[in-house]
Design an enzyme around this catalytic site. Structure first.
Site, PDB file in Angstrom:
ATOM      1  N   GLN A 191       0.822  -1.204   0.000  1.00 54.18           N
ATOM      2  CA  GLN A 191       0.000   0.000   0.000  1.00 54.18           C
ATOM      3  C   GLN A 191       0.860   1.259   0.000  1.00 54.18           C
ATOM      4  O   GLN A 191       0.488   2.283  -0.591  1.00 54.18           O
ATOM      5  CB  GLN A 191      -0.962   0.008   1.193  1.00 54.18           C
ATOM      6  CG  GLN A 191      -0.327  -0.058   2.558  1.00 54.18           C
ATOM      7  CD  GLN A 191      -0.078  -1.483   3.031  1.00 54.18           C
ATOM      8  OE1 GLN A 191      -0.053  -2.426   2.236  1.00 54.18           O
ATOM      9  NE2 GLN A 191       0.098  -1.640   4.345  1.00 54.18           N
ATOM     10  N   GLN A 259      25.346 -12.174   6.919  1.00 55.23           N
ATOM     11  CA  GLN A 259      24.240 -12.174   5.964  1.00 55.23           C
ATOM     12  C   GLN A 259      23.182 -13.205   6.324  1.00 55.23           C
ATOM     13  O   GLN A 259      21.985 -12.975   6.146  1.00 55.23           O
ATOM     14  CB  GLN A 259      24.760 -12.429   4.545  1.00 55.23           C
ATOM     15  CG  GLN A 259      25.673 -11.331   4.037  1.00 55.23           C
ATOM     16  CD  GLN A 259      25.055  -9.941   4.173  1.00 55.23           C
ATOM     17  OE1 GLN A 259      24.076  -9.617   3.526  1.00 55.23           O
ATOM     18  NE2 GLN A 259      25.642  -9.121   5.038  1.00 55.23           N
ATOM     19  N   HIS A 262      20.195 -11.998   8.368  1.00 53.98           N
ATOM     20  CA  HIS A 262      19.170 -11.091   7.842  1.00 53.98           C
ATOM     21  C   HIS A 262      17.796 -11.755   7.872  1.00 53.98           C
ATOM     22  O   HIS A 262      16.839 -11.202   8.407  1.00 53.98           O
ATOM     23  CB  HIS A 262      19.501 -10.675   6.417  1.00 53.98           C
ATOM     24  CG  HIS A 262      20.316  -9.426   6.339  1.00 53.98           C
ATOM     25  ND1 HIS A 262      19.862  -8.215   6.796  1.00 53.98           N
ATOM     26  CD2 HIS A 262      21.560  -9.196   5.866  1.00 53.98           C
ATOM     27  CE1 HIS A 262      20.798  -7.289   6.602  1.00 53.98           C
ATOM     28  NE2 HIS A 262      21.835  -7.859   6.048  1.00 53.98           N
ATOM     29  N   GLU A 327      25.652 -10.659  -4.447  1.00 49.56           N
ATOM     30  CA  GLU A 327      25.433  -9.287  -3.981  1.00 49.56           C
ATOM     31  C   GLU A 327      26.714  -8.733  -3.357  1.00 49.56           C
ATOM     32  O   GLU A 327      27.148  -7.615  -3.672  1.00 49.56           O
ATOM     33  CB  GLU A 327      24.297  -9.288  -2.954  1.00 49.56           C
ATOM     34  CG  GLU A 327      23.990  -7.932  -2.349  1.00 49.56           C
ATOM     35  CD  GLU A 327      22.945  -8.020  -1.241  1.00 49.56           C
ATOM     36  OE1 GLU A 327      22.409  -6.964  -0.869  1.00 49.56           O
ATOM     37  OE2 GLU A 327      22.687  -9.128  -0.728  1.00 49.56           O
ATOM     38  N   HIS A 328      27.317  -9.489  -2.441  1.00 48.88           N
ATOM     39  CA  HIS A 328      28.561  -9.089  -1.775  1.00 48.88           C
ATOM     40  C   HIS A 328      29.621 -10.159  -2.034  1.00 48.88           C
ATOM     41  O   HIS A 328      29.335 -11.355  -1.897  1.00 48.88           O
ATOM     42  CB  HIS A 328      28.378  -8.972  -0.263  1.00 48.88           C
ATOM     43  CG  HIS A 328      27.231  -8.119   0.162  1.00 48.88           C
ATOM     44  ND1 HIS A 328      26.028  -8.643   0.588  1.00 48.88           N
ATOM     45  CD2 HIS A 328      27.092  -6.772   0.229  1.00 48.88           C
ATOM     46  CE1 HIS A 328      25.196  -7.664   0.901  1.00 48.88           C
ATOM     47  NE2 HIS A 328      25.811  -6.509   0.696  1.00 48.88           N
ATOM     48  N   ASP A 361      28.193  -2.107   4.591  1.00 45.73           N
ATOM     49  CA  ASP A 361      26.797  -1.900   4.975  1.00 45.73           C
ATOM     50  C   ASP A 361      26.591  -0.542   5.621  1.00 45.73           C
ATOM     51  O   ASP A 361      25.497   0.033   5.529  1.00 45.73           O
ATOM     52  CB  ASP A 361      26.353  -2.980   5.969  1.00 45.73           C
ATOM     53  CG  ASP A 361      25.837  -4.229   5.280  1.00 45.73           C
ATOM     54  OD1 ASP A 361      25.618  -4.185   4.060  1.00 45.73           O
ATOM     55  OD2 ASP A 361      25.662  -5.249   5.975  1.00 45.73           O
ATOM     56  N   HIS A 420       8.345  11.941 -41.871  1.00 45.24           N
ATOM     57  CA  HIS A 420       9.747  12.066 -41.475  1.00 45.24           C
ATOM     58  C   HIS A 420      10.570  12.589 -42.651  1.00 45.24           C
ATOM     59  O   HIS A 420      11.387  13.504 -42.503  1.00 45.24           O
ATOM     60  CB  HIS A 420      10.303  10.696 -41.040  1.00 45.24           C
ATOM     61  CG  HIS A 420       9.943  10.296 -39.654  1.00 45.24           C
ATOM     62  ND1 HIS A 420       8.659  10.049 -39.261  1.00 45.24           N
ATOM     63  CD2 HIS A 420      10.724  10.081 -38.545  1.00 45.24           C
ATOM     64  CE1 HIS A 420       8.641   9.687 -37.986  1.00 45.24           C
ATOM     65  NE2 HIS A 420       9.892   9.712 -37.532  1.00 45.24           N
TER      66      HIS A 420
END
Length: 431
Positions: A191, A259, A262, A327-328, A361, A420
């Site tokens: 939302q 990691q 997380h 990612e890392h 980070d 054109h």
């Protein structure tokens, strides 16, 4: 327990490809649920957003303002401990300095035909920053998204972050003020994304939405893309470490778990040429898991998605790393600079034994919003460019027009576009 793959075996490619293809963080029926929420917000605006916020966050909002008397950013920021404020200030300064270095230059030149060409960079007018709530508070996410936007020159930065029962971490509030956030709404979920994209109550639409979130937020960003820009579709966190026998197993274990903690969908992988290193790291992971307050989700992530990979050489390790496109990526080896040129695909790279991913980070200054789920093969981490647009500029005088017109006219005719062609031929006094 994490799985072990041996790149020296003929079966490695098929077995490891299957491992990488395993779903992580999938939620059934997300797309349809998100679609209905977005349609509701489009049709009912602030009333819909307020209704979802009351349902999911137990927070009553004014449907017109999308605000609550129970959530005041300045009051909350005042409660942030002084040492944490200092840490936020330190990180914000480094993030600003790093991203200022990324500022591109406008450029203009005149080519051999006498045509002036170039490009200009302009900032986006407005950006929405999504900051996750739930398991933890993330002042660093505020800084990583809002600071570069302000450095780029974005005039209106809008932050949305859920405040369940009116609770928002003081550090998040302080980081928002430090970063120069212009508007804050205590809303989250699909939302909030819909409100940023289409408007709701006093919240006016933005031009781009950035920032990580859960599966519903990611799907909402996917569905509103095109109406607004987005940074990326973020997936579960990932770390890949390449380690040799100079690495400290306890340090590597801590980095892998940074990691895993997380959420249960995170992925941590170690590549090494030394089986003894893998064994020592495995033992260290098991020992450290027991001391973590986040052990429950870290253990699920490690046991389900963790892996060890044994290779013959560091060059082979780099090849595997490029296939993973994590990612890392940490290069915890004696000479990381020598291996870096062989790395093609990673969100961010951390060189040497004293550069844990956690520094990135928070405080190196480099952005921690990075491509996941192998998207580093074709995309980059968040940066100043994400808040800028490049406009091409061209000018042809009579001489330049004469040099370009014949080819333009012929191509327009070949493509069956007579208007054109006429827009060129009319300037040559041709019929």
């Amino acid at each position: 327990m994490a799985r072990t793959f041996d790149a020296r075996k003929a079966s490695f490619e098929s077995e490891f490809s299957a491992f990488l293809a395993e779903p992580r963080g999938a939620v059934e029926d997300v797309a349809e649920t998100v679609r209905s929420v977005i349609e509701d917000v489009q049709n009912n605006g602030g009333e819909a957003v307020a209704r979802y916020t009351a349902k999911f966050d137990e927070l009553v909002l004014d449907p017109t303002t999308l605000q609550s008397d129970n959530v005041d950013l300045h009051r909350l920021a005042h409660a942030c401990p002084e040492d944490l404020k200092a840490a936020v200030d330190f990180a914000a300064g480094r993030i600003a300095a790093y991203h200022e270095k990324q500022r591109p230059d406008d450029h203009q030149f005149t080519d051999d035909a006498g045509v002036q060409l170039g490009w200009r960079w302009t900032a986006l007018d407005s950006v929405g920053v999504y900051v996750p709530g739930g398991l933890a508070s993330y002042p660093s996410s505020v800084l990583m998204n809002a600071v570069p936007a302000k450095i780029a020159g974005v005039e209106r930065v809008v932050m949305v972050a859920p405040a369940p029962k009116g609770q928002l971490a003081p550090a998040v509030a302080y980081a928002a003020l430090k970063a120069g956030v212009d508007e804050y709404y205590p809303i989250g979920g699909a939302q909030a994304v819909a409100g940023l994209a289409f408007g709701a109550g006093r919240l006016k639409p933005v031009d781009k939405i950035v920032g990580p979130g859960n599966a519903y937020v990611a799907e909402a960003k996917r569905q509103v893309f095109g109406k607004v820009g987005i940074d990326t579709i973020a997936g579960p966190s990932e770390i890949l470490v390449i380690a040799d026998d100079t690495a400290n197993p306890a340090w590597i274990a801590a980095d892998l778990l940074s990691q895993s903690e997380h959420d249960a969908s995170s992925q941590s992988i170690l590549i090494t040429t030394n089986e003894a290193v893998a064994k020592s790291v495995e033992e260290a992971v098991e020992s450290q898991l027991k001391s973590l307050s986040t052990e429950a989700r870290a253990r699920i992530a490690w046991d389900t998605h963790g892996a060890f990979i044994i290779t013959n050489t560091l060059d082979e390790a780099a090849d595997v790393a490029n296939e993973i496109a994590a990612e890392h990526l940490e290069l915890a080896i004696a000479n990381p600079e020598a291996l870096l040129p062989k790395i093609k695909h990673a969100g961010a790279v951390f060189l040497g034994h004293h550069t844990p991913e956690a520094l990135g980070d928070y405080v190196t200054g480099s952005n921690h919003v990075l491509p996941t789920s192998r998207a580093a093969r074709f995309s980059s981490g968040l940066g100043l460019y994400d808040f800028l647009k490049r406009m091409s500029v061209q000018k042809a005088g009579p001489k330049g027009f004469a040099a370009l017109a014949p080819a333009a006219l012929r191509l327009a005719e070949a493509e069956g576009l007579p208007a054109h062609a006429r827009s060129v031929s009319i300037r040559t006094n041709e019929s």
